[in-house]
Scaffold this motif. Structure first.
Motif, PDB file in Angstrom:
ATOM      1  N   ASN A  22      13.637  96.383 -29.946  1.00  0.00           N
ATOM      2  CA  ASN A  22      14.192  96.496 -31.291  1.00  0.00           C
ATOM      3  C   ASN A  22      13.182  97.213 -32.179  1.00  0.00           C
ATOM      4  O   ASN A  22      11.975  97.206 -31.925  1.00  0.00           O
ATOM      5  N   THR A  23      13.673  97.852 -33.231  1.00  0.00           N
ATOM      6  CA  THR A  23      12.860  98.802 -34.001  1.00  0.00           C
ATOM      7  C   THR A  23      12.365  98.245 -35.328  1.00  0.00           C
ATOM      8  O   THR A  23      11.770  98.985 -36.118  1.00  0.00           O
ATOM      9  N   SER A  24      12.583  96.973 -35.596  1.00  0.00           N
ATOM     10  CA  SER A  24      12.105  96.381 -36.843  1.00  0.00           C
ATOM     11  C   SER A  24      10.582  96.496 -36.931  1.00  0.00           C
ATOM     12  O   SER A  24       9.861  96.115 -35.998  1.00  0.00           O
ATOM     13  N   GLY A  25      10.077  97.049 -38.033  1.00  0.00           N
ATOM     14  CA  GLY A  25       8.643  97.189 -38.235  1.00  0.00           C
ATOM     15  C   GLY A  25       8.049  98.463 -37.679  1.00  0.00           C
ATOM     16  O   GLY A  25       6.869  98.744 -37.891  1.00  0.00           O
ATOM     17  N   PHE A  26       8.851  99.271 -36.982  1.00  0.00           N
ATOM     18  CA  PHE A  26       8.344 100.521 -36.408  1.00  0.00           C
ATOM     19  C   PHE A  26       8.501 101.673 -37.394  1.00  0.00           C
ATOM     20  O   PHE A  26       9.421 101.700 -38.221  1.00  0.00           O
ATOM     21  N   ALA A  27       7.577 102.641 -37.287  1.00  0.00           N
ATOM     22  CA  ALA A  27       7.642 103.888 -38.067  1.00  0.00           C
ATOM     23  C   ALA A  27       7.922 103.598 -39.534  1.00  0.00           C
ATOM     24  O   ALA A  27       8.851 104.133 -40.128  1.00  0.00           O
ATOM     25  N   GLN A  28       7.079 102.765 -40.122  1.00  0.00           N
ATOM     26  CA  GLN A  28       7.317 102.360 -41.503  1.00  0.00           C
ATOM     27  C   GLN A  28       7.279 103.566 -42.439  1.00  0.00           C
ATOM     28  O   GLN A  28       6.510 104.500 -42.257  1.00  0.00           O
ATOM     29  N   GLY A  29       8.130 103.520 -43.436  1.00  0.00           N
ATOM     30  CA  GLY A  29       8.243 104.617 -44.382  1.00  0.00           C
ATOM     31  C   GLY A  29       9.444 105.499 -44.130  1.00  0.00           C
ATOM     32  O   GLY A  29       9.743 106.383 -44.932  1.00  0.00           O
ATOM     33  N   PHE A  30      10.162 105.235 -43.005  1.00  0.00           N
ATOM     34  CA  PHE A  30      11.265 106.111 -42.633  1.00  0.00           C
ATOM     35  C   PHE A  30      12.564 105.328 -42.433  1.00  0.00           C
ATOM     36  O   PHE A  30      12.558 104.179 -42.000  1.00  0.00           O
ATOM     37  N   VAL A  31      13.654 106.000 -42.750  1.00  0.00           N
ATOM     38  CA  VAL A  31      14.975 105.384 -42.723  1.00  0.00           C
ATOM     39  C   VAL A  31      15.415 105.111 -41.288  1.00  0.00           C
ATOM     40  O   VAL A  31      15.290 105.976 -40.410  1.00  0.00           O
ATOM     41  N   GLN A  32      15.926 103.902 -41.066  1.00  0.00           N
ATOM     42  CA  GLN A  32      16.545 103.558 -39.788  1.00  0.00           C
ATOM     43  C   GLN A  32      18.056 103.477 -39.990  1.00  0.00           C
ATOM     44  O   GLN A  32      18.531 103.169 -41.085  1.00  0.00           O
ATOM     45  N   GLY A  33      18.802 103.749 -38.917  1.00  0.00           N
ATOM     46  CA  GLY A  33      20.244 103.810 -39.049  1.00  0.00           C
ATOM     47  C   GLY A  33      20.995 103.099 -37.937  1.00  0.00           C
ATOM     48  O   GLY A  33      20.542 103.046 -36.783  1.00  0.00           O
ATOM     49  N   ASN A  34      22.149 102.534 -38.301  1.00  0.00           N
ATOM     50  CA  ASN A  34      23.123 102.004 -37.354  1.00  0.00           C
ATOM     51  C   ASN A  34      23.986 103.151 -36.842  1.00  0.00           C
ATOM     52  O   ASN A  34      24.110 104.191 -37.489  1.00  0.00           O
ATOM     53  N   LEU A  35      24.626 102.941 -35.719  1.00  0.00           N
ATOM     54  CA  LEU A  35      25.369 104.011 -35.055  1.00  0.00           C
ATOM     55  C   LEU A  35      26.814 103.600 -34.775  1.00  0.00           C
ATOM     56  O   LEU A  35      27.092 102.481 -34.356  1.00  0.00           O
ATOM     57  N   ALA A  36      27.731 104.536 -35.009  1.00  0.00           N
ATOM     58  CA  ALA A  36      29.122 104.383 -34.559  1.00  0.00           C
ATOM     59  C   ALA A  36      29.622 105.763 -34.138  1.00  0.00           C
ATOM     60  O   ALA A  36      29.547 106.716 -34.912  1.00  0.00           O
ATOM     61  N   ILE A  37      30.089 105.866 -32.901  1.00  0.00           N
ATOM     62  CA  ILE A  37      30.590 107.126 -32.342  1.00  0.00           C
ATOM     63  C   ILE A  37      31.985 106.873 -31.799  1.00  0.00           C
ATOM     64  O   ILE A  37      32.206 105.887 -31.082  1.00  0.00           O
ATOM     65  N   MET A  38      32.924 107.750 -32.144  1.00  0.00           N
ATOM     66  CA  MET A  38      34.312 107.530 -31.718  1.00  0.00           C
ATOM     67  C   MET A  38      35.064 108.846 -31.606  1.00  0.00           C
ATOM     68  O   MET A  38      34.615 109.874 -32.144  1.00  0.00           O
ATOM     69  N   PRO A  39      36.226 108.859 -30.938  1.00  0.00           N
ATOM     70  CA  PRO A  39      37.022 110.083 -30.831  1.00  0.00           C
ATOM     71  C   PRO A  39      37.472 110.576 -32.207  1.00  0.00           C
ATOM     72  O   PRO A  39      37.697 109.790 -33.131  1.00  0.00           O
ATOM     73  N   LYS A  40      37.633 111.889 -32.324  1.00  0.00           N
ATOM     74  CA  LYS A  40      37.933 112.498 -33.628  1.00  0.00           C
ATOM     75  C   LYS A  40      39.222 111.976 -34.240  1.00  0.00           C
ATOM     76  O   LYS A  40      39.343 111.920 -35.472  1.00  0.00           O
ATOM     77  N   GLU A  41      40.196 111.584 -33.401  1.00  0.00           N
ATOM     78  CA  GLU A  41      41.465 111.107 -33.969  1.00  0.00           C
ATOM     79  C   GLU A  41      41.324 109.753 -34.656  1.00  0.00           C
ATOM     80  O   GLU A  41      42.238 109.298 -35.353  1.00  0.00           O
ATOM     81  N   TRP A  42      40.182 109.084 -34.471  1.00  0.00           N
ATOM     82  CA  TRP A  42      39.899 107.827 -35.164  1.00  0.00           C
ATOM     83  C   TRP A  42      38.904 108.003 -36.298  1.00  0.00           C
ATOM     84  O   TRP A  42      38.701 107.083 -37.103  1.00  0.00           O
ATOM     85  N   ALA A  43      38.266 109.166 -36.374  1.00  0.00           N
ATOM     86  CA  ALA A  43      37.117 109.345 -37.261  1.00  0.00           C
ATOM     87  C   ALA A  43      37.486 109.292 -38.746  1.00  0.00           C
ATOM     88  O   ALA A  43      36.740 108.719 -39.558  1.00  0.00           O
ATOM     89  N   ASN A  44      38.605 109.882 -39.137  1.00  0.00           N
ATOM     90  CA  ASN A  44      38.962 109.881 -40.555  1.00  0.00           C
ATOM     91  C   ASN A  44      39.234 108.478 -41.080  1.00  0.00           C
ATOM     92  O   ASN A  44      38.845 108.129 -42.205  1.00  0.00           O
ATOM     93  N   GLU A  45      39.889 107.666 -40.266  1.00  0.00           N
ATOM     94  CA  GLU A  45      40.141 106.290 -40.680  1.00  0.00           C
ATOM     95  C   GLU A  45      38.841 105.503 -40.783  1.00  0.00           C
ATOM     96  O   GLU A  45      38.665 104.684 -41.696  1.00  0.00           O
ATOM     97  N   PHE A  46      37.920 105.739 -39.851  1.00  0.00           N
ATOM     98  CA  PHE A  46      36.639 105.041 -39.918  1.00  0.00           C
ATOM     99  C   PHE A  46      35.848 105.502 -41.139  1.00  0.00           C
ATOM    100  O   PHE A  46      35.199 104.678 -41.806  1.00  0.00           O
ATOM    101  N   LEU A  47      35.881 106.786 -41.427  1.00  0.00           N
ATOM    102  CA  LEU A  47      35.210 107.299 -42.621  1.00  0.00           C
ATOM    103  C   LEU A  47      35.741 106.603 -43.874  1.00  0.00           C
ATOM    104  O   LEU A  47      34.967 106.179 -44.748  1.00  0.00           O
ATOM    105  N   GLN A  48      37.054 106.463 -43.963  1.00  0.00           N
ATOM    106  CA  GLN A  48      37.646 105.777 -45.107  1.00  0.00           C
ATOM    107  C   GLN A  48      37.222 104.311 -45.143  1.00  0.00           C
ATOM    108  O   GLN A  48      36.942 103.756 -46.217  1.00  0.00           O
ATOM    109  N   PHE A  49      37.155 103.669 -43.981  1.00  0.00           N
ATOM    110  CA  PHE A  49      36.693 102.276 -43.912  1.00  0.00           C
ATOM    111  C   PHE A  49      35.288 102.152 -44.494  1.00  0.00           C
ATOM    112  O   PHE A  49      34.997 101.235 -45.269  1.00  0.00           O
ATOM    113  N   CYS A  50      34.416 103.078 -44.136  1.00  0.00           N
ATOM    114  CA  CYS A  50      33.048 103.058 -44.661  1.00  0.00           C
ATOM    115  C   CYS A  50      33.032 103.280 -46.166  1.00  0.00           C
ATOM    116  O   CYS A  50      32.283 102.624 -46.902  1.00  0.00           O
ATOM    117  N   GLN A  51      33.832 104.213 -46.630  1.00  0.00           N
ATOM    118  CA  GLN A  51      33.877 104.497 -48.063  1.00  0.00           C
ATOM    119  C   GLN A  51      34.389 103.301 -48.867  1.00  0.00           C
ATOM    120  O   GLN A  51      33.944 103.068 -49.995  1.00  0.00           O
TER     121      GLN A  51
END
Length: 262
Positions: A22-51
């Motif tokens: 796990n990356t907690s405490g590593f490379a301090q000073g820099f942004v860490q990110g969660n990941l979600a990857i999906m087929p394009k036909e689902w991407a617009n709905e997921f984008l709206q969910f995030c918004q």
């Protein structure tokens, strides 16, 4: 040493299989990110969910077109297929595998989303003299499913996942003040105190991550968590998705200071 490692060095070690934790405490000073990857036909709905749910799902980057796996806006030589320590593969909403590399699963129709992570604001808490228990104890942050409903978007819905850090009341107030400056990495806590009020029955048994010590006189402090999309994926049941494994984040070249509201 882990705090001094650059994001590029950490990603290279991850890509080579030298780092899988796990990356907690590593490379301090820099942004860490969660990941979600999906087929394009689902991407617009997921984008709206995030918004519609910016607290648990703040977008800090995404692929510019389907099939793109190099994300130069987030880091030098950043390959999203191999530069995260551990991935989860989902089929029809169920996790089927945890793997260290997803090159074998890659498809030309996949769209990548990178969401802000609370590990990024932990640095600000520590800089202000606050203890972050999961870092102090060298474990992954505890994360819990809650009864806090997300706003639905198309096929995506579900409840919010939260991360927890125990603090004394005065420190919790200070944490609220600090984290309010970082809306791109979940911002201020969602809840302080009684876990049962947000549907958590056993604080010592997290749904993701590791339990940490809660000392006498401390409150559990809960932040929205970027594992929330994994609950939404379970509900929506897209035929195929890839996420990070909780606590195993993408470490970017973006400085945390860029996300702060001064």
């Amino acid at each position: 040493m882990k705090a001094d490692m650059t994001p590029f060095e950490l990603r290279q070690q991850t890509r080579n299989g030298e780092f899988t934790g796990n990356t907690s405490g590593f490379a301090q000073g820099f942004v860490q990110g969660n990941l979600a990857i999906m087929p394009k036909e689902w991407a617009n709905e997921f984008l709206q969910f995030c918004q519609l749910n910016p607290k648990p799902c703040p977008i800090i980057g995404m692929s510019s077109q389907p099939g793109e796996f190099m994300l130069p806006d987030l880091g030098r030589d950043l390959d999203i297929r191999s530069d995260i320590p551990k991935y989860r593969v989902y089929e029809n909403g169920e996790m089927t595998q945890e793997v260290d590399d997803v090159k074998a699963f890659w498809r030309d129709d996949l769209v990548t989303f990178v969401l802000g992570c609370s590990f990024s604001f932990e640095e600000a808490l520590i800089a202000d003299g606050l203890e972050v228990r999961n870092i102090a104890e060298g474990v992954n942050v505890p994360m819990y499913r809650t009864n806090i409903e997300c706003r639905s978007a198309g096929r995506f819905s579900g409840t919010t996942v939260v991360s927890m850090r125990p603090m004394k009341a005065a420190d919790a107030i200070r944490a609220v003040q600090i984290c309010t400056r970082f809306p791109s990495v979940h911002g201020a806590p969602l809840h302080l105190g009684d876990p049962s009020l947000i549907g958590i029955n056993d604080i010592n048994t997290p749904d993701f991550g590791d339990a940490v010590t809660i000392k006498e006189g401390e409150l559990p402090v809960f932040w929205a968590c970027g594992v929330t999309p994994q609950v939404a994926i379970e509900q929506a049941k897209p035929p195929f998705c890839i996420t990070h494994s909780p606590g195993h984040m993408l470490v970017t070249d973006l400085p945390n200071s860029r996300l702060a509201i001064l």
